[in-house]
Design a protein around this motif. Sequence first.
Motif, short mmCIF file in Angstrom:
data_model
loop_
_atom_site.label_atom_id
_atom_site.label_comp_id
_atom_site.label_asym_id
_atom_site.label_seq_id
_atom_site.Cartn_x
_atom_site.Cartn_y
_atom_site.Cartn_z
N GLN A 118 45.69 35.01 43.36
CA GLN A 118 45.28 36.04 42.40
C GLN A 118 43.78 36.30 42.52
OE1 GLN A 118 46.70 34.30 38.76
NE2 GLN A 118 48.75 35.15 39.00
N GLU A 119 42.99 35.26 42.69
CA GLU A 119 41.54 35.41 42.83
C GLU A 119 41.19 36.14 44.12
OE1 GLU A 119 37.54 35.11 41.76
OE2 GLU A 119 39.34 34.75 40.58
N GLU A 163 43.00 38.40 45.63
CA GLU A 163 43.32 39.82 45.40
C GLU A 163 42.22 40.50 44.57
OE1 GLU A 163 45.17 43.35 45.87
OE2 GLU A 163 45.77 41.47 46.81
N SER A 164 41.76 39.81 43.54
CA SER A 164 40.70 40.35 42.69
C SER A 164 39.41 40.55 43.47
CB SER A 164 40.47 39.41 41.51
OG SER A 164 39.36 39.81 40.75
#
Length: 103
Positions: free
Chosen positions: A91-92, A94-95
């Motif tokens: 998730q990090e 992607e961010s």
Amino acid sequence: KAAGENVVQAGDAGDTMYVIYKGSCEVMGGDGKSVAVLRDGDYFGEIALVTGAKRSATVRCCEDTVLVELPAQVYQDVIVREFSTGVLLDQEVESRLEELSLT
């Protein structure tokens, strides 16, 4: 690493990530613009490690900095043991790719 020293360079291959134990580093996108300043406990290098792509940013030490280097094998061992950590890291990634306008 010494103040002003590059730890990673945009466009280079990367199979390690780094955790800042003590100090700070500036993250610069491929265009050379400052994107972020990372401090104790922050990490970088995970995008190339996770995606297999070239380094997406240059990271330079703002001051003398102590780094912990995590090679790909160590990363894989941790992810196998701690699946939830891998999900959070994905998730990090992607961010951060969105912040760098790479997605």
